[in-house]
Design a protein around this motif. Structure first.
Motif, PDB file in Angstrom:
ATOM      1  N   UNK A  23       0.811  -1.220   0.000  1.00  0.00           N
ATOM      2  CA  UNK A  23       0.000   0.000   0.000  1.00  0.00           C
ATOM      3  C   UNK A  23       0.842   1.267   0.000  1.00  0.00           C
ATOM      4  N   UNK A  24       1.949   1.270   0.738  1.00  0.00           N
ATOM      5  CA  UNK A  24       2.668   2.523   0.979  1.00  0.00           C
ATOM      6  C   UNK A  24       4.119   2.572   0.507  1.00  0.00           C
ATOM      7  N   UNK A  25       4.849   1.500   0.618  1.00  0.00           N
ATOM      8  CA  UNK A  25       6.315   1.593   0.504  1.00  0.00           C
ATOM      9  C   UNK A  25       6.887   1.228  -0.856  1.00  0.00           C
ATOM     10  N   UNK A  26       6.183   0.509  -1.670  1.00  0.00           N
ATOM     11  CA  UNK A  26       6.707   0.167  -2.998  1.00  0.00           C
ATOM     12  C   UNK A  26       6.141   1.167  -4.012  1.00  0.00           C
ATOM     13  N   UNK A  27       6.831   1.419  -5.117  1.00  0.00           N
ATOM     14  CA  UNK A  27       6.442   2.517  -6.022  1.00  0.00           C
ATOM     15  C   UNK A  27       5.366   2.196  -7.067  1.00  0.00           C
ATOM     16  N   UNK A  28       4.975   0.945  -7.262  1.00  0.00           N
ATOM     17  CA  UNK A  28       4.072   0.564  -8.345  1.00  0.00           C
ATOM     18  C   UNK A  28       2.607   0.756  -7.919  1.00  0.00           C
ATOM     19  N   UNK A  29       1.927   1.721  -8.534  1.00  0.00           N
ATOM     20  CA  UNK A  29       0.535   2.008  -8.198  1.00  0.00           C
ATOM     21  C   UNK A  29      -0.401   0.834  -8.484  1.00  0.00           C
ATOM     22  N   UNK A  30      -0.092   0.031  -9.495  1.00  0.00           N
ATOM     23  CA  UNK A  30      -0.949  -1.113  -9.823  1.00  0.00           C
ATOM     24  C   UNK A  30      -0.900  -2.173  -8.722  1.00  0.00           C
ATOM     25  N   UNK A  31       0.257  -2.389  -8.135  1.00  0.00           N
ATOM     26  CA  UNK A  31       0.372  -3.325  -7.005  1.00  0.00           C
ATOM     27  C   UNK A  31      -0.467  -2.819  -5.846  1.00  0.00           C
ATOM     28  N   UNK A  32      -0.407  -1.520  -5.593  1.00  0.00           N
ATOM     29  CA  UNK A  32      -1.204  -0.916  -4.530  1.00  0.00           C
ATOM     30  C   UNK A  32      -2.694  -1.097  -4.798  1.00  0.00           C
ATOM     31  N   UNK A  33      -3.139  -0.781  -5.995  1.00  0.00           N
ATOM     32  CA  UNK A  33      -4.563  -0.897  -6.329  1.00  0.00           C
ATOM     33  C   UNK A  33      -5.066  -2.333  -6.187  1.00  0.00           C
ATOM     34  N   UNK A  34      -4.253  -3.288  -6.620  1.00  0.00           N
ATOM     35  CA  UNK A  34      -4.627  -4.697  -6.509  1.00  0.00           C
ATOM     36  C   UNK A  34      -4.746  -5.100  -5.038  1.00  0.00           C
ATOM     37  N   UNK A  35      -3.806  -4.665  -4.218  1.00  0.00           N
ATOM     38  CA  UNK A  35      -3.854  -4.980  -2.787  1.00  0.00           C
ATOM     39  C   UNK A  35      -5.075  -4.341  -2.128  1.00  0.00           C
ATOM     40  N   UNK A  36      -5.383  -3.107  -2.503  1.00  0.00           N
ATOM     41  CA  UNK A  36      -6.562  -2.438  -1.949  1.00  0.00           C
ATOM     42  C   UNK A  36      -7.825  -3.221  -2.293  1.00  0.00           C
ATOM     43  N   UNK A  37      -7.908  -3.701  -3.505  1.00  0.00           N
ATOM     44  CA  UNK A  37      -9.101  -4.418  -3.966  1.00  0.00           C
ATOM     45  C   UNK A  37      -9.203  -5.810  -3.338  1.00  0.00           C
ATOM     46  N   UNK A  38      -8.088  -6.531  -3.278  1.00  0.00           N
ATOM     47  CA  UNK A  38      -8.129  -7.932  -2.876  1.00  0.00           C
ATOM     48  C   UNK A  38      -7.893  -8.162  -1.381  1.00  0.00           C
ATOM     49  N   UNK A  39      -7.118  -7.282  -0.738  1.00  0.00           N
ATOM     50  CA  UNK A  39      -6.698  -7.568   0.626  1.00  0.00           C
ATOM     51  C   UNK A  39      -7.303  -6.629   1.673  1.00  0.00           C
ATOM     52  N   UNK A  40      -8.147  -5.720   1.230  1.00  0.00           N
ATOM     53  CA  UNK A  40      -8.874  -4.837   2.144  1.00  0.00           C
ATOM     54  C   UNK A  40     -10.369  -5.056   1.905  1.00  0.00           C
ATOM     55  N   UNK A  41     -11.096  -5.369   2.959  1.00  0.00           N
ATOM     56  CA  UNK A  41     -12.528  -5.614   2.837  1.00  0.00           C
ATOM     57  C   UNK A  41     -13.254  -4.375   2.313  1.00  0.00           C
ATOM     58  N   UNK A 123     -12.526 -13.319   4.169  1.00  0.00           N
ATOM     59  CA  UNK A 123     -13.665 -12.639   3.584  1.00  0.00           C
ATOM     60  C   UNK A 123     -13.489 -12.650   2.069  1.00  0.00           C
ATOM     61  N   UNK A 124     -14.551 -12.804   1.341  1.00  0.00           N
ATOM     62  CA  UNK A 124     -14.500 -12.829  -0.132  1.00  0.00           C
ATOM     63  C   UNK A 124     -13.456 -13.810  -0.650  1.00  0.00           C
ATOM     64  N   UNK A 125     -13.334 -14.963   0.017  1.00  0.00           N
ATOM     65  CA  UNK A 125     -12.460 -16.024  -0.467  1.00  0.00           C
ATOM     66  C   UNK A 125     -10.997 -15.897  -0.091  1.00  0.00           C
ATOM     67  N   UNK A 126     -10.636 -14.901   0.701  1.00  0.00           N
ATOM     68  CA  UNK A 126      -9.232 -14.759   1.080  1.00  0.00           C
ATOM     69  C   UNK A 126      -9.078 -13.969   2.360  1.00  0.00           C
ATOM     70  N   UNK A 127      -7.861 -13.792   2.754  1.00  0.00           N
ATOM     71  CA  UNK A 127      -7.546 -13.030   3.961  1.00  0.00           C
ATOM     72  C   UNK A 127      -7.678 -11.550   3.633  1.00  0.00           C
ATOM     73  N   UNK A 128      -8.413 -10.807   4.488  1.00  0.00           N
ATOM     74  CA  UNK A 128      -8.604  -9.376   4.260  1.00  0.00           C
ATOM     75  C   UNK A 128      -8.527  -8.597   5.558  1.00  0.00           C
ATOM     76  N   UNK A 129      -8.013  -7.390   5.442  1.00  0.00           N
ATOM     77  CA  UNK A 129      -8.048  -6.430   6.533  1.00  0.00           C
ATOM     78  C   UNK A 129      -9.491  -5.961   6.672  1.00  0.00           C
TER      79      UNK A 129
END
Length: 139
Positions: A23-41, A123-129
């Motif tokens: 979410x915060x420390x790596x520079x790739x916005x696409x990785x961030x967006x994917x994590x927001x969608x998949x790993x945050x409820x 939640x939603x088939x995986x681990x989520x915050x």
């Protein structure tokens, strides 16, 4: 060590640190967006410095921080985790992190420390915050 917790990182704590990195420390916005969608409820509950923040607002906080700053973690430590964090990989975990925010336009830097208590569930088939409480302070 009297007065100190002898706590070792759990798999859940490691999962959460990996999420924070995406979410915060790596520079790739696409990785961030994917994590927001998949790993945050989608129903994520957030409270920062005593202020409740809706999920969409938290997404904006992340996006704006990434747009404005280069963020680098200086220190991260898991403080405590619920008993289920080890066996089931779900539960609650507390972290303290110190990081540097470098303004992308001016190059000015400032340090912050953040204490988080996070709840992770399947939640939603995986681990989520699913819940995050944060106290964040400038140095």
């Amino acid at each position: 060590m009297e007065g100190q917790l002898d706590h070792h990182p759990t798999p859940l704590g490691n999962w959460l640190e990996d999420l924070f990195a995406k979410l915060f420390y790596q520079p790739d916005d696409e990785i961030c967006k994917k994590a927001m969608k998949e790993e945050m409820s989608p129903q994520l509950k957030v409270c920062i410095n005593g202020q409740h923040v809706p999920r969409e607002g938290f997404d904006q906080v992340i996006t704006e921080a990434r747009r404005t700053y280069n963020i680098s973690v200086q220190n991260s430590r898991e403080l405590l985790a619920s008993p289920d964090a080890t066996d089931k990989g779900i539960g609650s975990v507390a972290h303290i992190q110190t990081f540097t925010l470098e303004d992308k336009k001016t190059g000015n830097q400032r340090k912050q420390t953040s204490l988080t208590i996070s709840v992770i569930a399947f939640s939603d088939g995986g681990k989520q915050l699913i819940e995050l409480v944060e106290i964040v302070l400038d140095h």
